[in-house]
Design a protein around this motif. Structure first.
Motif, PDB file in Angstrom:
ATOM      1  N   GLY A  81      27.578 -24.839   4.013  1.00 37.77           N
ATOM      2  CA  GLY A  81      27.253 -23.420   3.859  1.00 37.77           C
ATOM      3  C   GLY A  81      26.263 -23.130   2.746  1.00 37.77           C
ATOM      4  O   GLY A  81      25.884 -21.979   2.544  1.00 37.77           O
ATOM      5  N   ARG A  82      25.862 -24.152   2.012  1.00 38.35           N
ATOM      6  CA  ARG A  82      24.883 -23.956   0.944  1.00 38.35           C
ATOM      7  C   ARG A  82      23.523 -23.615   1.545  1.00 38.35           C
ATOM      8  O   ARG A  82      23.128 -24.189   2.553  1.00 38.35           O
ATOM      9  CB  ARG A  82      24.793 -25.228   0.108  1.00 38.35           C
ATOM     10  CG  ARG A  82      24.003 -25.047  -1.148  1.00 38.35           C
ATOM     11  CD  ARG A  82      24.190 -26.201  -2.080  1.00 38.35           C
ATOM     12  NE  ARG A  82      23.204 -26.076  -3.143  1.00 38.35           N
ATOM     13  CZ  ARG A  82      22.781 -27.055  -3.872  1.00 38.35           C
ATOM     14  NH1 ARG A  82      23.260 -28.261  -3.684  1.00 38.35           N
ATOM     15  NH2 ARG A  82      21.894 -26.869  -4.794  1.00 38.35           N
ATOM     16  N   GLN A  83      22.803 -22.657   0.914  1.00 41.16           N
ATOM     17  CA  GLN A  83      21.537 -22.175   1.458  1.00 41.16           C
ATOM     18  C   GLN A  83      20.387 -22.378   0.489  1.00 41.16           C
ATOM     19  O   GLN A  83      20.579 -22.317  -0.722  1.00 41.16           O
ATOM     20  CB  GLN A  83      21.642 -20.692   1.791  1.00 41.16           C
ATOM     21  CG  GLN A  83      22.673 -20.398   2.848  1.00 41.16           C
ATOM     22  CD  GLN A  83      22.719 -18.925   3.206  1.00 41.16           C
ATOM     23  OE1 GLN A  83      21.972 -18.111   2.680  1.00 41.16           O
ATOM     24  NE2 GLN A  83      23.603 -18.582   4.122  1.00 41.16           N
ATOM     25  N   TRP A  84      19.196 -22.621   1.070  1.00 44.56           N
ATOM     26  CA  TRP A  84      17.970 -22.775   0.295  1.00 44.56           C
ATOM     27  C   TRP A  84      16.857 -21.991   0.961  1.00 44.56           C
ATOM     28  O   TRP A  84      16.725 -22.028   2.183  1.00 44.56           O
ATOM     29  CB  TRP A  84      17.518 -24.240   0.255  1.00 44.56           C
ATOM     30  CG  TRP A  84      18.437 -25.169  -0.445  1.00 44.56           C
ATOM     31  CD1 TRP A  84      18.421 -25.494  -1.761  1.00 44.56           C
ATOM     32  CD2 TRP A  84      19.510 -25.909   0.118  1.00 44.56           C
ATOM     33  NE1 TRP A  84      19.409 -26.394  -2.045  1.00 44.56           N
ATOM     34  CE2 TRP A  84      20.090 -26.662  -0.904  1.00 44.56           C
ATOM     35  CE3 TRP A  84      20.032 -26.015   1.415  1.00 44.56           C
ATOM     36  CZ2 TRP A  84      21.166 -27.511  -0.690  1.00 44.56           C
ATOM     37  CZ3 TRP A  84      21.109 -26.842   1.627  1.00 44.56           C
ATOM     38  CH2 TRP A  84      21.661 -27.584   0.580  1.00 44.56           C
ATOM     39  N   PRO A  85      16.003 -21.335   0.169  1.00 46.36           N
ATOM     40  CA  PRO A  85      14.811 -20.718   0.758  1.00 46.36           C
ATOM     41  C   PRO A  85      13.821 -21.813   1.140  1.00 46.36           C
ATOM     42  O   PRO A  85      13.764 -22.863   0.495  1.00 46.36           O
ATOM     43  CB  PRO A  85      14.259 -19.847  -0.373  1.00 46.36           C
ATOM     44  CG  PRO A  85      14.746 -20.502  -1.623  1.00 46.36           C
ATOM     45  CD  PRO A  85      16.074 -21.127  -1.275  1.00 46.36           C
ATOM     46  N   ALA A  86      13.071 -21.583   2.197  1.00 45.89           N
ATOM     47  CA  ALA A  86      12.072 -22.555   2.651  1.00 45.89           C
ATOM     48  C   ALA A  86      10.893 -21.795   3.239  1.00 45.89           C
ATOM     49  O   ALA A  86      10.965 -20.584   3.462  1.00 45.89           O
ATOM     50  CB  ALA A  86      12.670 -23.495   3.695  1.00 45.89           C
ATOM     51  N   ARG A  87       9.829 -22.514   3.489  1.00 45.21           N
ATOM     52  CA  ARG A  87       8.626 -21.955   4.101  1.00 45.21           C
ATOM     53  C   ARG A  87       8.289 -22.813   5.318  1.00 45.21           C
ATOM     54  O   ARG A  87       8.210 -24.045   5.208  1.00 45.21           O
ATOM     55  CB  ARG A  87       7.472 -21.970   3.099  1.00 45.21           C
ATOM     56  CG  ARG A  87       6.280 -21.221   3.525  1.00 45.21           C
ATOM     57  CD  ARG A  87       6.449 -19.759   3.155  1.00 45.21           C
ATOM     58  NE  ARG A  87       5.332 -19.004   3.694  1.00 45.21           N
ATOM     59  CZ  ARG A  87       5.427 -17.785   4.118  1.00 45.21           C
ATOM     60  NH1 ARG A  87       6.573 -17.147   4.039  1.00 45.21           N
ATOM     61  NH2 ARG A  87       4.398 -17.141   4.593  1.00 45.21           N
ATOM     62  N   VAL A  88       8.145 -22.194   6.486  1.00 44.10           N
ATOM     63  CA  VAL A  88       7.789 -22.914   7.700  1.00 44.10           C
ATOM     64  C   VAL A  88       6.295 -23.208   7.674  1.00 44.10           C
ATOM     65  O   VAL A  88       5.493 -22.317   7.410  1.00 44.10           O
ATOM     66  CB  VAL A  88       8.136 -22.101   8.963  1.00 44.10           C
ATOM     67  CG1 VAL A  88       7.724 -22.861  10.218  1.00 44.10           C
ATOM     68  CG2 VAL A  88       9.608 -21.754   8.989  1.00 44.10           C
ATOM     69  N   ARG A  89       5.932 -24.462   7.932  1.00 43.29           N
ATOM     70  CA  ARG A  89       4.518 -24.860   8.001  1.00 43.29           C
ATOM     71  C   ARG A  89       4.058 -24.995   9.438  1.00 43.29           C
ATOM     72  O   ARG A  89       2.950 -24.630   9.776  1.00 43.29           O
ATOM     73  CB  ARG A  89       4.296 -26.166   7.256  1.00 43.29           C
ATOM     74  CG  ARG A  89       4.491 -25.973   5.756  1.00 43.29           C
ATOM     75  CD  ARG A  89       4.134 -27.164   4.937  1.00 43.29           C
ATOM     76  NE  ARG A  89       2.936 -27.840   5.399  1.00 43.29           N
ATOM     77  CZ  ARG A  89       2.728 -29.144   5.228  1.00 43.29           C
ATOM     78  NH1 ARG A  89       3.632 -29.883   4.622  1.00 43.29           N
ATOM     79  NH2 ARG A  89       1.624 -29.712   5.640  1.00 43.29           N
ATOM     80  N   ASP A  90       4.908 -25.580  10.268  1.00 36.80           N
ATOM     81  CA  ASP A  90       4.596 -25.624  11.691  1.00 36.80           C
ATOM     82  C   ASP A  90       5.874 -25.712  12.510  1.00 36.80           C
ATOM     83  O   ASP A  90       6.944 -26.029  11.993  1.00 36.80           O
ATOM     84  CB  ASP A  90       3.596 -26.724  12.051  1.00 36.80           C
ATOM     85  CG  ASP A  90       4.102 -28.143  11.889  1.00 36.80           C
ATOM     86  OD1 ASP A  90       5.268 -28.418  12.222  1.00 36.80           O
ATOM     87  OD2 ASP A  90       3.318 -28.978  11.439  1.00 36.80           O
ATOM     88  N   LEU A  91       5.737 -25.369  13.798  1.00 37.51           N
ATOM     89  CA  LEU A  91       6.864 -25.320  14.717  1.00 37.51           C
ATOM     90  C   LEU A  91       6.502 -26.006  16.018  1.00 37.51           C
ATOM     91  O   LEU A  91       5.326 -26.060  16.395  1.00 37.51           O
ATOM     92  CB  LEU A  91       7.188 -23.862  15.089  1.00 37.51           C
ATOM     93  CG  LEU A  91       7.964 -23.001  14.140  1.00 37.51           C
ATOM     94  CD1 LEU A  91       7.999 -21.568  14.640  1.00 37.51           C
ATOM     95  CD2 LEU A  91       9.368 -23.514  13.982  1.00 37.51           C
ATOM     96  N   SER A  92       7.509 -26.487  16.701  1.00 42.70           N
ATOM     97  CA  SER A  92       7.357 -26.950  18.076  1.00 42.70           C
ATOM     98  C   SER A  92       8.657 -26.598  18.789  1.00 42.70           C
ATOM     99  O   SER A  92       9.606 -26.116  18.165  1.00 42.70           O
ATOM    100  CB  SER A  92       7.098 -28.454  18.134  1.00 42.70           C
ATOM    101  OG  SER A  92       8.288 -29.179  17.950  1.00 42.70           O
ATOM    102  N   LEU A  93       8.688 -26.861  20.080  1.00 40.29           N
ATOM    103  CA  LEU A  93       9.927 -26.633  20.816  1.00 40.29           C
ATOM    104  C   LEU A  93      10.993 -27.652  20.425  1.00 40.29           C
ATOM    105  O   LEU A  93      12.140 -27.522  20.809  1.00 40.29           O
ATOM    106  CB  LEU A  93       9.670 -26.720  22.320  1.00 40.29           C
ATOM    107  CG  LEU A  93       8.791 -25.617  22.900  1.00 40.29           C
ATOM    108  CD1 LEU A  93       8.504 -25.905  24.367  1.00 40.29           C
ATOM    109  CD2 LEU A  93       9.426 -24.259  22.725  1.00 40.29           C
ATOM    110  N   HIS A  94      10.617 -28.637  19.625  1.00 39.58           N
ATOM    111  CA  HIS A  94      11.544 -29.708  19.276  1.00 39.58           C
ATOM    112  C   HIS A  94      11.879 -29.768  17.791  1.00 39.58           C
ATOM    113  O   HIS A  94      12.636 -30.634  17.357  1.00 39.58           O
ATOM    114  CB  HIS A  94      10.956 -31.050  19.741  1.00 39.58           C
ATOM    115  CG  HIS A  94      11.981 -32.116  19.870  1.00 39.58           C
ATOM    116  ND1 HIS A  94      11.962 -33.250  19.098  1.00 39.58           N
ATOM    117  CD2 HIS A  94      13.058 -32.237  20.660  1.00 39.58           C
ATOM    118  CE1 HIS A  94      12.988 -34.014  19.417  1.00 39.58           C
ATOM    119  NE2 HIS A  94      13.663 -33.428  20.357  1.00 39.58           N
ATOM    120  N   GLY A  95      11.306 -28.859  16.983  1.00 42.77           N
ATOM    121  CA  GLY A  95      11.627 -28.905  15.568  1.00 42.77           C
ATOM    122  C   GLY A  95      10.667 -28.111  14.718  1.00 42.77           C
ATOM    123  O   GLY A  95       9.880 -27.307  15.213  1.00 42.77           O
ATOM    124  N   ALA A  96      10.742 -28.358  13.414  1.00 44.94           N
ATOM    125  CA  ALA A  96       9.926 -27.613  12.458  1.00 44.94           C
ATOM    126  C   ALA A  96       9.610 -28.488  11.253  1.00 44.94           C
ATOM    127  O   ALA A  96      10.375 -29.382  10.908  1.00 44.94           O
ATOM    128  CB  ALA A  96      10.671 -26.357  11.997  1.00 44.94           C
TER     129      ALA A  96
END
Length: 119
Positions: A23-38
């Motif tokens: 349940g621990r949370q961290w802020p992150a920034r998405v750089r790229d995406l696909s239908l299979h991951g990030a």
């Protein structure tokens, strides 16, 4: 080295939140995406390959993509998440994002079929 990706990645810049199994949370920034991951950027990441994670991506329209998966790799501040599960709303939103960025509907349909076959 030849590229072996089955899913096209799209450049995507958005705030996100990673949650681990405890349940621990961290802020992150998405750089790229696909239908299979990030691919994400997260300062001072302490996770390990194989760790179960949930990624929440907040979209500009207020929608959310919720991707359950596991850490595939980690190098410096880059964290690769492999998708294991998407709910229907998240899959629909992600599919639309990829569709808009690919500009090739046939390629999108092939990749979506590959995704459904791998989950």
């Amino acid at each position: 080295m030849a590229e072996r990706r089955a899913f096209c990645r799209i450049e995507f810049n958005a705030d996100a939140r990673l949650t681990d199994a405890s349940g621990r949370q961290w802020p992150a920034r998405v750089r790229d995406l696909s239908l299979h991951g990030a691919l994400l950027t997260q300062d001072n990441w302490q996770g390990e390959n194989g760790s179960e994670l949930i990624l929440h991506i907040t979209l500009e329209d207020g929608g959310v993509i919720r991707m359950e998966g596991h850490q595939r790799h980690h190098e410096d501040d880059d964290v690769g998440l492999e998708c294991g599960h998407l709910d229907l709303n998240s899959a629909t939103r992600l599919r639309r994002l990829v569709e808009l960025n690919l500009g090739d509907e046939q390629l999108l349909h092939r990749q979506f079929e590959q995704l459904l076959g791998s989950i």
